[in-house]
Design an enzyme around this catalytic site. Structure first.
Site: not given
Length: 307
Positions: A190, A247-248
């Protein structure tokens, strides 16, 4: 098969978004989580053959984590078990849906992971990251496994997913992170991670990865490669409940998209053109938006992303 290696834990999430966790203002609901665990579940739900490599407790939380993996058709034959308790992460959800965490990790099962003697049969790619690359002695075992996988020609991905409250020596971690890059084919992080690490995508790309993907929340995500330069796509508008697992989900969507293009090798990734990368990034943005639209880490199924 794509293998996600790292921790599985329980997120304790405030039921009232925006209320401080642990302050007695909102009940905490247990949610199955952990960056690598969420990535494995997301891969399975998207339809990619997936496996999970970790160490999970025999306690009730551990049994629930295994059940979630099996329900997503994730191979759990490489999961080690232990009598120690499951790691807990207490989430605090801000008004915009972003999450901060405090962790209860002392003496927990996932920290005692030991690198297996050989890689799983049929593995095409492995992804590492988050708490499992910080907490010893497991961190060194995962690092060994990542370096071995890269040396054996397996496509390796890394999402550092920084949890700075767990990192006692930031400078030492930053140096260690840089030492991993020659063994990484795909680096995803990120923009907050990038700022904390203090480097740039250009610097990291020069250190070994074939591609560096940076996510920017609702603003979208971009990839930097040697052949195409930087390619960006916007985020998908959605009513955000929270960002846990977004994000995963991006990790899984990227690997799923690359696998669909038979691009799970550094050479194949380097040869992807701008059009292919744009399609992969847009798919990842749609998948992350679905996850953000519901509470906790609930990655989408392929049909939800296509819709």
């Amino acid at each position: 098969m794509i293998v996600a290696a790292g921790e599985a834990l329980i997120d304790l999430v405030p039921q009232d978004a925006g209320s401080p966790a642990g302050a007695g203002l909102s009940p905490l609901a247990p949610r199955l989580g952990g960056g690598p665990f969420n990535t494995a579940v997301a891969l399975g739900r998207l339809g990619s053959p997936a496996a999970f490599c970790s160490r999970i407790s025999y306690d009730a939380f551990g049994e629930a984590l295994l059940a979630r993996l099996r329900a997503a058709d994730v191979d759990v034959s490489w999961v080690q078990r232990g009598a120690e308790p499951t790691t807990l992460a207490v989430a605090s959800i801000a008004a915009d849906g972003s999450a901060d965490y405090s962790f209860y990790v002392d003496g927990t099962a996932d920290r005692l992971f030991a690198a297996p003697a050989r890689l799983p049969d049929g593995v095409r790619a492995m992804i590492f990251g988050t708490c499992s690359m910080v907490l010893e002695p497991g961190a060194s075992a995962y690092e060994e496994l990542m370096r071995r996988a890269a040396a054996e020609g397996v496509f390796t991905a890394l999402d550092p997913n920084i949890r700075d409250g767990l990192i006692r020596d930031p400078d030492a971690y930053r140096a260690r992170f840089k030492s991993w890059l020659p063994s990484v084919a795909l680096l995803k992080l990120s923009e907050e991670d990038a700022r904390w690490l203090g480097g740039t995508p250009e610097e990291w790309l020069a250190s070994g990865p074939a591609a560096v993907v940076v996510t920017r929340g609702g603003e979208g995500l971009s990839v930097l490669t040697r052949a195409c330069g930087e390619i960006s796509v916007p985020g998908v508008p959605v009513d955000v409940v929270d960002t846990i697992g977004a994000g995963d989900t991006v990790n899984a969507a990227l690997l799923h998209g690359l696998a669909a293009r038979d691009a799970l090798s550094a050479d194949a990734v380097a040869e992807l053109d701008a059009g292919a990368w744009t399609d992969v990034l847009r798919f990842a943005a749609r998948a992350a938006a679905v996850t953000c639209s519901r509470a906790g880490a609930e990655p989408p199924y392929a049909a939800e992303v296509d819709a």
